[in-house]
Design a protein around this motif. Structure first.
Motif, PDB file in Angstrom:
ATOM      1  N   VAL A  25       0.810  -1.214   0.000  1.00 41.19           N
ATOM      2  CA  VAL A  25       0.000   0.000   0.000  1.00 41.19           C
ATOM      3  C   VAL A  25       0.845   1.266   0.000  1.00 41.19           C
ATOM      4  CG1 VAL A  25      -0.269  -0.020   2.525  1.00 41.19           C
ATOM      5  CG2 VAL A  25      -1.990   1.138   1.117  1.00 41.19           C
ATOM      6  N   HIS A  26       2.052   1.210   0.523  1.00 41.10           N
ATOM      7  CA  HIS A  26       2.930   2.380   0.543  1.00 41.10           C
ATOM      8  C   HIS A  26       4.113   2.257  -0.399  1.00 41.10           C
ATOM      9  CE1 HIS A  26       1.199   3.070   4.821  1.00 41.10           C
ATOM     10  NE2 HIS A  26       0.429   3.603   3.894  1.00 41.10           N
ATOM     11  N   HIS A  27       4.089   1.261  -1.259  1.00 41.82           N
ATOM     12  CA  HIS A  27       5.125   1.105  -2.282  1.00 41.82           C
ATOM     13  C   HIS A  27       4.431   0.629  -3.555  1.00 41.82           C
ATOM     14  CE1 HIS A  27       9.391   0.188  -3.543  1.00 41.82           C
ATOM     15  NE2 HIS A  27       8.683  -0.393  -4.501  1.00 41.82           N
ATOM     16  N   ARG A  28       4.126   1.583  -4.437  1.00 46.86           N
ATOM     17  CA  ARG A  28       3.307   1.271  -5.616  1.00 46.86           C
ATOM     18  C   ARG A  28       4.043   1.537  -6.921  1.00 46.86           C
ATOM     19  NH1 ARG A  28      -2.459   4.034  -3.715  1.00 46.86           N
ATOM     20  NH2 ARG A  28      -2.250   3.553  -1.485  1.00 46.86           N
ATOM     21  N   ASP A  29       5.366   1.416  -6.909  1.00 50.02           N
ATOM     22  CA  ASP A  29       6.159   1.763  -8.081  1.00 50.02           C
ATOM     23  C   ASP A  29       6.009   0.776  -9.227  1.00 50.02           C
ATOM     24  OD1 ASP A  29       7.043   3.778  -6.454  1.00 50.02           O
ATOM     25  OD2 ASP A  29       9.038   2.933  -6.104  1.00 50.02           O
ATOM     26  N   ASP A  30       5.313  -0.330  -8.998  1.00 49.41           N
ATOM     27  CA  ASP A  30       5.262  -1.404  -9.984  1.00 49.41           C
ATOM     28  C   ASP A  30       3.959  -1.422 -10.768  1.00 49.41           C
ATOM     29  OD1 ASP A  30       7.116  -3.354 -10.834  1.00 49.41           O
ATOM     30  OD2 ASP A  30       5.920  -4.950  -9.962  1.00 49.41           O
ATOM     31  N   SER A  31       3.306  -0.282 -10.882  1.00 43.65           N
ATOM     32  CA  SER A  31       1.973  -0.264 -11.490  1.00 43.65           C
ATOM     33  C   SER A  31       1.993  -0.696 -12.950  1.00 43.65           C
ATOM     34  CB  SER A  31       1.352   1.133 -11.368  1.00 43.65           C
ATOM     35  OG  SER A  31       2.192   2.109 -11.970  1.00 43.65           O
ATOM     36  N   ASP A  32       3.111  -0.469 -13.666  1.00 40.57           N
ATOM     37  CA  ASP A  32       3.164  -0.876 -15.071  1.00 40.57           C
ATOM     38  C   ASP A  32       3.174  -2.393 -15.208  1.00 40.57           C
ATOM     39  OD1 ASP A  32       5.685  -0.946 -13.895  1.00 40.57           O
ATOM     40  OD2 ASP A  32       6.755  -0.407 -15.731  1.00 40.57           O
TER      41      ASP A  32
ATOM     42  N   TYR B 197       5.529  -9.548  -2.895  1.00 41.67           N
ATOM     43  CA  TYR B 197       6.293  -9.977  -1.727  1.00 41.67           C
ATOM     44  C   TYR B 197       6.490  -8.767  -0.812  1.00 41.67           C
ATOM     45  CZ  TYR B 197      10.791  -8.432  -3.903  1.00 41.67           C
ATOM     46  OH  TYR B 197      11.823  -7.729  -4.485  1.00 41.67           O
ATOM     47  N   PHE B 198       6.759  -9.029   0.462  1.00 38.02           N
ATOM     48  CA  PHE B 198       6.725  -7.997   1.496  1.00 38.02           C
ATOM     49  C   PHE B 198       5.403  -7.228   1.451  1.00 38.02           C
ATOM     50  CE2 PHE B 198      11.658  -7.509   1.554  1.00 38.02           C
ATOM     51  CZ  PHE B 198      11.762  -8.663   2.314  1.00 38.02           C
ATOM     52  N   PRO B 199       4.263  -7.921   1.437  1.00 39.35           N
ATOM     53  CA  PRO B 199       2.977  -7.209   1.358  1.00 39.35           C
ATOM     54  C   PRO B 199       2.692  -6.367   2.596  1.00 39.35           C
ATOM     55  CG  PRO B 199       2.610  -9.522   1.868  1.00 39.35           C
ATOM     56  CD  PRO B 199       4.068  -9.386   1.532  1.00 39.35           C
ATOM     57  N   LEU B 200       3.414  -6.657   3.694  1.00 37.32           N
ATOM     58  CA  LEU B 200       3.291  -5.865   4.917  1.00 37.32           C
ATOM     59  C   LEU B 200       4.565  -5.078   5.174  1.00 37.32           C
ATOM     60  CD1 LEU B 200       1.470  -8.489   7.166  1.00 37.32           C
ATOM     61  CD2 LEU B 200       0.474  -6.567   5.900  1.00 37.32           C
ATOM     62  N   GLY B 201       5.332  -4.839   4.118  1.00 32.23           N
ATOM     63  CA  GLY B 201       6.603  -4.151   4.259  1.00 32.23           C
ATOM     64  C   GLY B 201       7.678  -5.111   4.713  1.00 32.23           C
ATOM     65  N   GLY B 202       8.924  -4.706   4.532  1.00 32.65           N
ATOM     66  CA  GLY B 202      10.032  -5.557   4.942  1.00 32.65           C
ATOM     67  C   GLY B 202      11.347  -4.879   4.652  1.00 32.65           C
TER      68      GLY B 202
ATOM     69  N   GLN C  89      14.130  -2.394   4.556  1.00 35.51           N
ATOM     70  CA  GLN C  89      14.099  -0.936   4.692  1.00 35.51           C
ATOM     71  C   GLN C  89      12.808  -0.328   4.154  1.00 35.51           C
ATOM     72  OE1 GLN C  89      16.669   0.635   6.345  1.00 35.51           O
ATOM     73  NE2 GLN C  89      17.302  -1.505   6.648  1.00 35.51           N
ATOM     74  N   ASP C  90      11.956  -1.163   3.600  1.00 34.82           N
ATOM     75  CA  ASP C  90      10.736  -0.673   2.951  1.00 34.82           C
ATOM     76  C   ASP C  90       9.540  -1.044   3.826  1.00 34.82           C
ATOM     77  OD1 ASP C  90       9.986   0.254  -0.107  1.00 34.82           O
ATOM     78  OD2 ASP C  90       8.377  -0.821   0.901  1.00 34.82           O
ATOM     79  N   ARG C  91       9.199  -0.186   4.757  1.00 34.69           N
ATOM     80  CA  ARG C  91       8.205  -0.524   5.762  1.00 34.69           C
ATOM     81  C   ARG C  91       6.903   0.230   5.552  1.00 34.69           C
ATOM     82  NH1 ARG C  91      10.463  -3.513   9.704  1.00 34.69           N
ATOM     83  NH2 ARG C  91      12.740  -3.550   9.812  1.00 34.69           N
TER      84      ARG C  91
END
Length: 283
Positions: free
Chosen positions: A188-195, A210-215, A217-219
């Motif tokens: 939800v807070h990392h959406r750079d992969d929309s393409d 992957y890391f759907p709940l963050g992980g 350094q990307d939390r």
């Protein structure tokens, strides 16, 4: 308010629950310290309806090795269970992968996964491209993906996927063999992969964050989820998973955990339906 579909047809044929389970934290970085606890978590996941488990041969340290834990917990395997594994990274003496398999080494890695999991074929195998999340976008998957395509033709693999891949790499892989799934960093807070997600939607390809709940350094930022969570009397983790399920019908989150309590909390997120207002608030 639309309720997201609960299932997805992987490769157009295998019906899987959209909320799966990632086995990494059972073997690396979680709070589990004994195999019995890990086995209990896996068996409870199956009892709760999870039939998509993600693993890798390089997940493990000491007695905690994901493949062996899955085999101990779930073999003989249910007919509807999909076990997804990844090849590409290799261990070179430590417990974290530091090398990359060549095209000539991939058959051996697949055969090792078959042996360790106790299977005569693998349901889904990803080619995990090198580099940190999002940093491998210039690497061609061609030669190595072609090896996996040959193993698929031989019947050792049922479905193929790519991981840590950009839109161009996905298109290249699809020109070699059918791609059933993509596994990339997305939440939800990392959406750079929309393409890439859009390409998956167009072609009916599963998109497995992957890391759907963050992980690492990307939390996640719990404060940005707190309002929606309070309205639904849910946890912020449940809201993050519900957002992934609502954002596209092809998303198949694989939250991992090493505790029964968190497992049950995560799976309950499948019953949480976010409103249009909730989604607007989450951005």
């Amino acid at each position: 308010m639309n309720t997201p579909p609960a299932h997805f047809l992987l490769g157009g044929e295998r019906r899987v629950a959209r909320l799966g389970f990632g086995a990494m934290r059972l073997a690396l970085g979680g709070s589990v310290r004994d195999p019995g606890t890990a086995v209990a978590v896996l068996r409870r996941a199956a009892e709760l309806g999870v039939n998509h488990i993600d693993t890798a041969g390089f997940y493990g340290a000491g007695e905690l090795r994901a493949h062996e834990l899955i085999r101990r917990a779930l073999s003989p395997y249910p007919e509807d269970l999909v076990i997804a594994t990844k090849v590409g990274p290799i261990l070179e003496g430590g417990f974290l992968p530091t090398g990359e398999a060549t095209a000539g080494q991939l058959r051996g890695l697949v055969e090792e996964d078959l042996r360790r999991l106790g299977r005569d074929h693998l349901d889904l195998v990803y080619l995990r491209l090198s580099g940190a999340p999002g940093e491998s976008r210039g690497e061609s998957p061609g030669e190595r993906f072609a090896v996996l395509a040959e193993l698929r033709r031989e019947g050792l693999i049922r479905h193929l996927g790519v991981s840590n891949a950009g839109a161009g790499q996905l298109a290249e892989a699809r020109s070699i063999a059918p791609v059933a799934a993509v596994q990339n960093l997305f939440h939800v807070h990392h959406r750079d992969d929309s393409d890439v997600l859009a390409q998956c939607e167009r072609h009916g390809i599963a998109y497995v964050p992957y890391f759907p709940l963050g992980g690492g350094q990307d939390r996640l930022d719990p404060a940005r989820l707190a309002g929606v969570a309070a309205r639904h009397e849910a946890s912020t983790a449940q809201v993050a998973l519900a957002w992934l399920l609502a954002t596209s019908p092809v998303t198949l989150p694989i939250p991992g955990t090493s505790t029964l309590g968190h497992l049950e909390e995560n799976i309950a997120a499948a019953a949480l339906t976010l409103t249009a207002g909730d989604l607007a608030e989450l951005g």
